[in-house]
Each structure stands twice: as structure tokens, then as C-alpha cells.
Motif scaffolding. Structure first.
Motif, PDB file in Angstrom:
ATOM      1  N   UNK A 156       0.828  -1.204   0.000  1.00 32.03           N
ATOM      2  CA  UNK A 156       0.000   0.000   0.000  1.00 32.03           C
ATOM      3  C   UNK A 156       0.864   1.257   0.000  1.00 32.03           C
ATOM      4  N   UNK A 157       1.968   1.204   0.715  1.00 35.82           N
ATOM      5  CA  UNK A 157       2.885   2.347   0.764  1.00 35.82           C
ATOM      6  C   UNK A 157       3.532   2.590  -0.595  1.00 35.82           C
ATOM      7  N   UNK A 162       4.571   7.261  -5.845  1.00 29.71           N
ATOM      8  CA  UNK A 162       4.608   7.887  -7.171  1.00 29.71           C
ATOM      9  C   UNK A 162       4.301   9.382  -7.111  1.00 29.71           C
ATOM     10  N   UNK A 163       3.874   9.857  -5.950  1.00 27.80           N
ATOM     11  CA  UNK A 163       3.429  11.246  -5.828  1.00 27.80           C
ATOM     12  C   UNK A 163       4.571  12.230  -5.623  1.00 27.80           C
ATOM     13  N   UNK A 168      12.403   8.546  -6.120  1.00 27.37           N
ATOM     14  CA  UNK A 168      12.046   7.375  -6.918  1.00 27.37           C
ATOM     15  C   UNK A 168      12.088   6.139  -6.040  1.00 27.37           C
ATOM     16  N   UNK A 169      11.067   5.325  -6.116  1.00 29.37           N
ATOM     17  CA  UNK A 169      11.097   4.055  -5.382  1.00 29.37           C
ATOM     18  C   UNK A 169      12.148   3.153  -5.999  1.00 29.37           C
ATOM     19  N   UNK A 170      13.025   2.624  -5.182  1.00 31.69           N
ATOM     20  CA  UNK A 170      14.146   1.811  -5.657  1.00 31.69           C
ATOM     21  C   UNK A 170      13.726   0.424  -6.122  1.00 31.69           C
TER      22      UNK A 170
END
Length: 223
Positions: A156-157, A162-163, A168-170
Motif C-alpha cells: 500500500x505504501x 509515485x506522488x 524514486x522508489x528503488x
């Protein structure tokens, strides 16, 4: 290369990531320095313990503080191939100054609303840092995630990451495992801990590959 492990919120496991990464990088044949820029001095305590148990495979660690840390880190790149900085736990001058010279920053967060609120501030800090260091790459790591497959907080996190414009999510999620705590208390990385925790080892290998774009050449040390 200067790799910063930092976030303005404490308790996210950044020192665990920094120390494991330092061991893996050194044992892959690189000249590495661990810089403790956190007032809690956890990385320094870990390094001191490591010298006791593995005197022949020590990880050099120095403490740095103050707004001049950025210039000091740049100077240290003349002597070390890789510098790993453990900074943060709060919005500090050390965290800001390190971001101004780092090549990459990895921001560990836990899957909680409190940590997501922290990312708003980190996004702004990264934006400010890029005014001085436009090449800075900023990545988020989900750390201390539940290993219970029925707990979906991490998934969920991830959807909410993306906001952020500058973060950037790794793609890396690291679980909360006893092995990390045992290794840290003994001055080790999880790849040196006995008995081996293969899931923890796989997580650290994935992290290493993300940071350095290569597979680890880690050789286990006798602990």
C-alpha cells in the motif's frame, strides 16, 4: 562514489543499511570509508565492535559533523574509492551538506503514515540539494517491512510513492529480520552471521546491486 544513507526521521534502519553495504563493498575489493554523520554515532559504535571481533577485516569509520562536511567528503574521494555516509535521523546540517555532494541518496522508510509524511520534507530537501548537485539520484527503500505475507502495508505504501517529484522508489523492500539486529550487535554484516539467514542475504545482495550496478563479490569472513 559518495553514497548517502539518510532520512530526517530516526528509527528507519539507515545504519544497518550503511554498515552492511560498507562490508560488502570492501569485501568486493574496493577501498571504502564509512562516515558517521549522525549524532547518535551508531555506525561508529558498530565499527568499534567490528575491530574487536574481526581485527583483520576492519571497516574504517570516521565521525564528521558541521556544515563543512560536504567539502570534507569531496576531499576524501581523493583517498577512497567509495564513501558511504550515514546521516540524518533529523533535518540536520550534515544531512543537507552531504546531499549537496553525494552521487546517490537512499532514503529508508517504514510502511507507516508517519514515514510518508516525512517524505514530503525529504522531497523538498532533495529539490533544494539539486540546485547545487543536479546529478543527485534519490531513491526510497521500504525497510523493516513485515515478513508476514498477510500484512499488506508495504504494498500500500509503494502505491503512494509515485506522488513525489524528486524521489524514486528503488524497487527494494527489506524485511524486519532478527538477523539484522544480531549482525549489528556483533559488528558484522548479515552475510557474515552464523547461522546464515539466506533471505536477509538475498535482500542485501539486491541492495548492493542496485547501488553499484554489479553483483557482489563478497567473500565471507570468519567471525
Amino acid at each position: 562514489m559518495i553514497t548517502l544513507i539518510g532520512v530526517e526521521k530516526g528509527g528507519t534502519g539507515k545504519t544497518t543499511l550503511a554498515t552492511n553495504l560498507a562490508v560488502m563493498r570492501k569485501n568486493s575489493g574496493n577501498d571504502v570509508l564509512l562516515v558517521d554523520a549522525d549524532m547518535q554515532k551508531s555506525a561508529n559504535f558498530w565499527s568499534t565492535k567490528r575491530e574487536e571481533v574481526l581485527p583483520n577485516n576492519r571497516i574504517p569509520c570516521i565521525q564528521k559533523s558541521g556544515k563543512g562536511i560536504g567539502l570534507e567528503l569531496l576531499d576524501l574521494t581523493e583517498r577512497y574509492q567509495d564513501i558511504i555516509v550515514d546521516a540524518g535521523g533529523r533535518d540536520s546540517v550534515e544531512l543537507r551538506a552531504s546531499m549537496a555532494v553525494a552521487n546517490k541518496i537512499y532514503i529508508p522508510i517504514q510502511a507507516s503514515q508517519f514515514d510518508l509524511w516525512t517524505l514530503d520534507q525529504m522531497d523538498k530537501l532533495i529539490e533544494s540539494a539539486k540546485a547545487f548537485n543536479p546529478a543527485l539520484q534519490a531513491y526510497i527503500i521500504i525497510n523493516r517491512s513485515s515478513s508476514n505475507p498477510s500484512v499488506t502495508e508495504s504494498n500500500e505504501t509503494i502505491k503512494l510513492l509515485k506522488d513525489f517529484e524528486n524521489l524514486t522508489y528503488s524497487g527494494i523492500t527489506i524485511c524486519d529480520r532478527i538477523a539484522y539486529r544480531k549482525a549489528a550487535s556483533n559488528g558484522l554484516s548479515v552475510l557474515e552471521l552464523k547461522p546464515l539467514d539466506h533471505k536477509a542475504m538475498a535482500e542485501m545482495n539486491t541492495f548492493y546491486k542496485k547501488v553499484y550496478n554489479e553483483k557482489t563479490k563478497f567473500t565471507k569472513s570468519a567471525a
